[in-house]
Design an enzyme around this catalytic site. Sequence first.
Site, PDB file in Angstrom:
ATOM      1  CB  CYS A  77      -0.926  -0.026   1.212  1.00 43.60           C
ATOM      2  SG  CYS A  77      -1.812   1.507   1.518  1.00 43.60           S
ATOM      3  CB  CYS A  80       0.308   1.984   4.054  1.00 42.20           C
ATOM      4  SG  CYS A  80      -1.370   1.338   3.887  1.00 42.20           S
TER       5      CYS A  80
END
Length: 321
Positions: A77, A80
Amino acid sequence: MQPRNMSMSGVVDLAAVKAAGEAKQKAEQSRAEAARTGQAPAAGRLVVDVDEAGFQQEILQRSTEVPVVIDFWAEWCEPCKQLGPLLERLAGEYAGKFVLAKIDVDKNQALFQQFGVQGIPAVFAVVAGQPIPLFQGAAPEAQIRQVLDQLIQAAEQQFGIVGAPVDPAAQGAEPAEAPVPAGPYDALLEAATQALDSGDLGGAIQAYKNVLSDDPANAEAKLGLAQAELLHRVQDLDPQAVRKEAADSPGDVQAQIRAADLDLVGGHVEDAFGRLVDVVRRTAGDDREAARVRLLELFEVIGADDPRVVSARTALARVLF
């Protein structure tokens, strides 16, 4: 004069109050010694990787002592990778006001599903065992700070949960000077004990307040003051009349509060907590606030680490959120 048909069984007695104060003092001495020897907890303890096995201890149990912020993330991700370091930096900057728990969703699918996460990064909080969704996506730092400030304020004002201060730079830093202990307050605390034993509740309250005016964090004085104020509130009550009034008028919030005080003094701790949690659930506005504040005051009498307090905080969180 003690109220009729009342005992202090089930309530924290003076010996327990003193023991709590001594335990807190020893813990502070241990932390100071750890800081001097370079063995203080690392800043990383403000940031913990959590899996399904550690969820109960690292998140649920810790949330009764400090707000726990959960960062759901994954290696693949990209957002993230922006949000994660920012949250870790803020955890260090806030220095113990919250703990950051990082959960890798690829390795912990059950937790991912349990929280109903729709996409990552996703940030939740847990306070007193209750999950609270905060935001999703890589939010701007200013917005994150505002959310964290609101979370910390709500945890303190609504549940009395305040994280313990932590020095993020303690490990690897120059040895810190030992803190100068406040006090000593043995004479004042002994005077408060004697006043309480003799039934001079006003004198005991003032003696404890004298200690807290110089040392607001003194555990023995805080617990003693909460106990003395409780006894002062109930000393002129007629237990039979109060209980009848509470039974006949379930919607009378002040009657329920008085009955809860009597429950606690009589050793019926769960009954006192349950009564006030139920009032919070059924009411709104000033009535709800009065019941909530009294419940927090009764938590002080019993002590934050008591499992009955931990359970009641969780119940309070359920009805508030």
